[in-house]
Design a protein around this motif. Structure first.
Motif, PDB file in Angstrom:
ATOM      1  N   LEU A 134      21.141  84.793  13.245  1.00  0.00           N
ATOM      2  CA  LEU A 134      22.545  84.411  13.750  1.00  0.00           C
ATOM      3  C   LEU A 134      23.684  85.374  13.186  1.00  0.00           C
ATOM      4  CD1 LEU A 134      24.421  82.139  14.829  1.00  0.00           C
ATOM      5  CD2 LEU A 134      24.035  80.818  12.938  1.00  0.00           C
ATOM      6  N   ASN A 135      23.433  85.826  12.036  1.00  0.00           N
ATOM      7  CA  ASN A 135      24.528  86.443  11.268  1.00  0.00           C
ATOM      8  C   ASN A 135      24.300  87.917  11.881  1.00  0.00           C
ATOM      9  OD1 ASN A 135      25.257  84.513   9.302  1.00  0.00           O
ATOM     10  ND2 ASN A 135      23.800  85.394   8.013  1.00  0.00           N
TER      11      ASN A 135
ATOM     12  N   LEU B 135      23.586  83.085  21.949  1.00  0.00           N
ATOM     13  CA  LEU B 135      24.385  82.332  20.662  1.00  0.00           C
ATOM     14  C   LEU B 135      24.194  81.114  20.584  1.00  0.00           C
ATOM     15  CD1 LEU B 135      25.784  82.891  18.484  1.00  0.00           C
ATOM     16  CD2 LEU B 135      27.816  82.785  19.500  1.00  0.00           C
ATOM     17  N   PRO B 136      24.183  80.330  21.579  1.00  0.00           N
ATOM     18  CA  PRO B 136      23.947  78.618  21.704  1.00  0.00           C
ATOM     19  C   PRO B 136      22.645  78.472  21.171  1.00  0.00           C
ATOM     20  CG  PRO B 136      25.296  79.174  23.365  1.00  0.00           C
ATOM     21  CD  PRO B 136      24.722  80.581  23.077  1.00  0.00           C
TER      22      PRO B 136
ATOM     23  N   GLN C 173      22.217  79.441  17.672  1.00  0.00           N
ATOM     24  CA  GLN C 173      22.633  78.298  16.739  1.00  0.00           C
ATOM     25  C   GLN C 173      21.808  76.917  16.639  1.00  0.00           C
ATOM     26  OE1 GLN C 173      26.311  78.070  18.494  1.00  0.00           O
ATOM     27  NE2 GLN C 173      27.475  79.297  17.136  1.00  0.00           N
TER      28      GLN C 173
ATOM     29  N   ALA D 175      18.803  77.852  14.336  1.00  0.00           N
ATOM     30  CA  ALA D 175      19.157  77.660  12.953  1.00  0.00           C
ATOM     31  C   ALA D 175      19.683  76.283  12.437  1.00  0.00           C
ATOM     32  CB  ALA D 175      20.422  78.617  12.775  1.00  0.00           C
ATOM     33  N   ASP D 176      20.204  75.517  13.446  1.00  0.00           N
ATOM     34  CA  ASP D 176      20.301  73.922  12.941  1.00  0.00           C
ATOM     35  C   ASP D 176      19.065  73.322  12.641  1.00  0.00           C
ATOM     36  OD1 ASP D 176      23.270  74.659  13.045  1.00  0.00           O
ATOM     37  OD2 ASP D 176      23.264  73.834  15.124  1.00  0.00           O
TER      38      ASP D 176
END
Length: 483
Positions: free
Chosen positions: A248-249, A193-194, A197, A200-201
């Protein structure tokens, strides 16, 4: 678009300034060539960069002045806690040769060319370090962000930094392709997950910066390559945003589903709706595919979710239309089998094998050996004489088949030996002075060596008689000697 940028490839750049700028690269190449042993191993490269950094810090006023090479040596040891493993005197001599530094009587100073080249080398090493600190997907995104940074630092300031926009789009496309390939892997990692993220960022930041850099070119039509580049960049960024945010979703959605109550019954209606929506999927739908669901179950957050096994993709045949069925029925109804004529197979005619007895084989081998002997030794004259007379004295036969010369007599004697060895003749000894054994009265250059050799008689056997009075090797008991 690049007409106002300062570029080494530009046609409006003065030749003398272009040559002057390229001399810096020539100096850099010279330093790297002469210090090749310093740039062949990573640890030596690091020590060299540390040395250059210490000299540069002194030139920037961050450290105390350096008097000479010894001062640089002790400053290196005090700062890093160990002595350098490279040859410091050679390093300083090469740097001075290419005008990177100047060495006076009381001070060692880095010149402008050395400052700029050192900045370039250290910045290149730092960029590489930051690049390799990312994972496979984030590396391409990091490189795309660096392209945007370089574009802002160079292109926006009027200095060409290369085709930064095209490079940014290309690196983003590589990151999107890598993310597609690793999407299932990221979903199967419970600690991803990190990383998702971060991706995505980075993608969101790149999208904003891409829009910012492309906004001044909206509506510009004079460059032929600009509209395709704009279109490609927008499509790639849109696809990248969809994949990164979708991943991510999905990860968050799966995580929320795992917190809900597990039902013990299967709803056929829900499965039917899922299958229909999977084949008729909306554009903005984030409904997970079957492989994505199974990949997320690989996290094994709930005991028993992950089962060992193998996924086998199955492709079902498409439905057969009624027209194809009707054509098949008509073909089967009117089908008439056809048989090809039977071709007669001809058996090859093999010759009948010939069988020989052991004696016949021996006879054939003897004939073959005799033919080989006749090819090496001429026995025609001796055979002709023996055909006329059944027995001839050895000395007389040698004289008639040869001559009074020693060489001819030797050849005739070899022919007699060959006939005796081939069982075509035999040498016998006649006592009592028979007429066959009378010695010739002709004066010759040769004579038989053995005592009483004039009594030896050569008799024709026709291959039927065995050798009787010859040596063990079939040679006649005598020889010729030159007088």
């Amino acid at each position: 678009m690049d007409g106002n940028l300062i570029s080494i490839f530009g046609a409006d750049a003065p030749d003398h300034l272009r040559k002057e700028s390229l001399r810096d690269l020539v100096k850099l190449a010279g330093v790297l060539a002469e210090l090749r042993e310093h740039f062949e191993e990573p640890l030596k490269v690091l020590e060299t960069l540390k040395m250059l950094n210490l000299i540069q810090r002194e030139a920037l006023g961050l450290d105390e002045p350096l008097a000479d090479g010894d001062a640089l040596f002790y400053r290196f040891r005090n700062k890093y806690g160990y002595e350098p493993g490279i040859r410091l005197d050679r390093l300083l001599n090469v740097l001075q040769k290419y005008n990177w530094i100047s060495r006076g009587k009381r001070r060692l100073t880095m010149l402008d060319a050395g400052k700029r080249m050192t900045d370039t080398l250290i910045r290149l090493a730092n960029d590489s370090l930051a690049y390799y600190m990312q994972d496979d997907v984030a590396r391409s995104l990091f490189q795309a962000r660096r392209d945007a940074d370089l574009g802002e630092a160079y292109d926006d300031k009027g200095i060409s930094g290369g085709d930064r926009m095209a490079s940014m789009i290309r690196n983003t496309a590589d990151a999107v392709d890598e993310l597609k390939e690793r999407q299932l892997e990221l979903l199967a990692d419970r600690n991803a997950l990190p990383q998702i993220q971060i991706i995505a960022d980075l993608m969101q930041e790149l999208n904003d910066r891409m829009n910012e850099r492309l906004s001044p070119f909206e509506g510009v039509e004079e460059a032929d390559s600009l509209p395709p580049l704009l279109q490609q960049g927008r499509e790639i960024m849109r696809e990248g945003m969809e994949i990164s945010l979708g991943t991510l979703n999905k990860f968050l959605h799966f995580a929320r589903l795992q917190q809900t109550e597990i039902r013990t019954e299967i709803s056929p209606q829900a499965i039917r709706r899922y299958i229909i929506q999977s084949f008729d999927k909306a554009t903005d739908s984030e409904q997970p595919r079957g492989h994505e669901i199974l990949s997320f179950l690989e996290q094994d957050r709930v005991p028993g979710e992950r089962l060992d096994g193998m996924w086998v993709p199955v492709q079902f045949a498409s439905p057969v239309s009624n027209l194809q069925l009707a054509d098949t029925v008509r073909y089967l109804e009117g089908y008439v089998p056809k048989a090809e004529p039977i071709l007669e197979r001809l058996e090859p005619d093999y010759p009948k094998a010939e069988e020989w007895t052991e004696d016949e084989i021996g006879l054939h081998l003897a004939r073959m050996e005799w033919q080989l002997t006749k090819e090496r030794i001429r026995t025609d004259e001796v055979e002709r004489i023996l055909q006329k007379r059944e027995a001839v004295g050895l000395e007389k036969l040698v004289l008639e088949a040869g001559s009074e010369n020693w060489s001819d007599a030797l050849n005739a004697l070899l022919a007699v030996s060959a006939l005796v060895g081939g069982q075509q003749a035999a040498i016998e000894r006649e006592e009592g002075g028979a007429e066959h054994a009378q010695a010739p009265e002709t004066r010759t250059e040769w004579q038989l060596m053995n005592k009483g050799g004039e009594k030896n008689v050569v008799r024709r056997t026709g291959g039927q008689l065995q050798q009787s009075a010859a040596g063990s090797d079939g040679a006649p008991d005598g020889g010729a000697q030159s007088r």
